[in-house]
Write an enzyme that holds these catalytic residues in place. Sequence first.
Site, PDB file in Angstrom:
ATOM      1  N   GLU A 203      70.431   0.718 -41.558  1.00  0.00           N
ATOM      2  CA  GLU A 203      70.617   1.631 -42.407  1.00  0.00           C
ATOM      3  C   GLU A 203      71.075   2.906 -41.798  1.00  0.00           C
ATOM      4  O   GLU A 203      71.893   3.485 -42.288  1.00  0.00           O
ATOM      5  CB  GLU A 203      69.266   1.762 -43.281  1.00  0.00           C
ATOM      6  CG  GLU A 203      68.988   0.849 -44.285  1.00  0.00           C
ATOM      7  CD  GLU A 203      68.337  -0.333 -43.598  1.00  0.00           C
ATOM      8  OE1 GLU A 203      67.987  -0.405 -42.535  1.00  0.00           O
ATOM      9  OE2 GLU A 203      67.958  -1.225 -44.444  1.00  0.00           O
TER      10      GLU A 203
ATOM     11  N   HIS B   8      58.793  -1.029 -51.816  1.00  0.00           N
ATOM     12  CA  HIS B   8      59.930  -1.074 -52.682  1.00  0.00           C
ATOM     13  C   HIS B   8      59.778  -0.362 -54.026  1.00  0.00           C
ATOM     14  O   HIS B   8      60.778  -0.841 -54.840  1.00  0.00           O
ATOM     15  CB  HIS B   8      60.355  -2.610 -52.967  1.00  0.00           C
ATOM     16  CG  HIS B   8      60.478  -3.484 -51.805  1.00  0.00           C
ATOM     17  ND1 HIS B   8      59.512  -3.735 -50.533  1.00  0.00           N
ATOM     18  CD2 HIS B   8      61.666  -3.681 -51.078  1.00  0.00           C
ATOM     19  CE1 HIS B   8      60.186  -4.522 -49.876  1.00  0.00           C
ATOM     20  NE2 HIS B   8      61.493  -4.604 -49.889  1.00  0.00           N
TER      21      HIS B   8
END
Lengths: 328, 330
Positions: A60, A129
């Site tokens: 990321e 999440h």
Amino acid sequence: MRELTYAEALREALRQTMHADPTVFMIGEDIGVYGGAFGVSAGLIDEFGPERIIDTPISEAALTGACIGAALTGMRPVGEIQFMDFITLAMEQLVLQAAKIRFMFGGKAKVPFVLRTPAGSGTGAAAQHSQSLENWFVHVPGLKVVMPSTPYDAKGLLRAAIYDDNPVIFVEHKLLYKTKGYVPEEPYEIPLSQSKVVREGTDLTIVATSIMVQRSLQAAEILAQVGIQVEVIDPRTLKPLDMNPIVASVKKTGRVMVVHEAVKTGGFGGEVVARIMESEAFDYLEAPVRRLAGLDIPIPYNRTLESHAVPQVDNIVDEARKLVRGGY
Amino acid sequence: MTTIIETSNYPAYLQEWGQEKALDLLRKMLLIRAFEEKAEELYALGQVHGTMHLSIGQEASAVGASLPLRPTDYLLNHHRGHGHCLSWHGSNVDLMMAEFLGKETGYCRGRGGSMHIANVESNNLGANGIVGGGIPIAVGVGLSIKLRKTDQVVLVVFGDGATNEGAFHESLNMASIWKLPVIYYIENNQYAMSMPVKKAFNIERLSQRACAYGIPGVSVDGNDLFSVYEAVKEAANRARSGHGPTLVEALTYRWRGHSKSDRQAYRTREEVKAWQKKDPIKRFAKKIGLDEKALDDLQQEARKRIEQAVAFAESSPEPDVATIMEGVYA
């Protein structure tokens, strides 16, 4: 009228900008053949090839840096962080680099890119999440934060975000991807930093973001049946925030509640409420301002617990009724 | 992995450049040294606000790395970056000094200071206050070059400490799999603030890490301009011809402390003196056949130029407070 889902609307914005502008490309994890974890980029790799729909390793920080470096040198990248939770792994690049480069360089550089990311709970994905972390970025000068709540807005705001010359955090909601709505076929832009009155009313102003706009509209229908007329405002762009319609609405209704999914403490609601208190609307308030937000807990796995962690339609109805009819 | 301690090809390079260009390179190193000595002095006199990171002793690493690159290439610099900025094409020492003094005429209108000097017009995409912060950005610059199908390359400079950041791993891997035209340039000055390389790594040469990414790694004598030039030139050729990134390690030494708060308790005076004997400026002067008197004259010339830069900076206006909000958004 043509209807598209929120995901299809986003895809159409991406497709149209990529066709029109060779500097636009997508970069992220599993966005190619897989089509993105939530299917937003499905099929785009067949149309644009792997050179412009770029699958990355699970990195990321590097993929965010890739957006910054490409943006600094004439491109308009659209990055995807697969779940908003994973943006934690890119914080240095976003907060210390992307947000500050222009200012640190005396306004002599620009960093035009969009980082799209799905937020929100309701999918049973549990604590790592399911977060809504938008307000972290609202706190950082140099970043813009956009949160569409309808397919129509999703398409127009994404195009505007891509053509904006600043880094834009574009927060989508997982439960909205399959919702349908009117979306014109031709390309269009919805200017950033324009809050929108999505339902007019006289008794209470609700300022809601993302999926909470939809839940607030459903609550408003129910409340209308008992004679409470709710005005619902969707800021759409959280930063820089357009307060004008909100202030005007509160002056009209005298009551206001902010509804968002993110946890209440340090959330966006605090900022909106503080700005109302600092504005000319203060003198018009007839009741205390309210925030209805996520509980201060990580999102639980269990379905019942999960649904109780964030505001639902019933909660909005109850709070609105108390605010208008008394009870606080 | 190859290790070049010191190239023996320097007579050929000298022949290729001619004496005047060689003298210009020496002048550049002297200008960097004079800039930083003046910076140190201004700081000691209390005329500079903030901190700075001096690269005195590392001048060959800066001048040699820019030398094989073109004005159309890109630079991403790090916090100890005065030398690389002054070495880069189109640099202007007046604007550097003005930025250092926080003036409106500075490269960044006084908003960036020593750690953030950029000259975007000349493809100098800026120094960076975050250790390793430029390494992922270089992936994007490389990707942009590839998508735009030009033959540019990007030089990204960072210290030994930055190679222990996670972003280094993510970025070198990404640049390698896409064969991006990036030159990863480690300026190994032996210390990450107080942490010696010997304690922070369990490998002999930092360039060994290249093998984990399937790219070439090379370590060179960073105090020898010719060796740095040779290594970066080869990396640039490789990048330009579509063969991807290279990891170059320049072995050098900072003579001063990490920043102004450094009492240098972690190293000995003897160690510093031993490295000062490998002064990159004196070594280069010797190789191009310059005597002490001639070197001294050039040094005076550099100091004079720096005085002019100080005069420019000091006579420049402060930023207007009314402009404080400018530049946050485009």
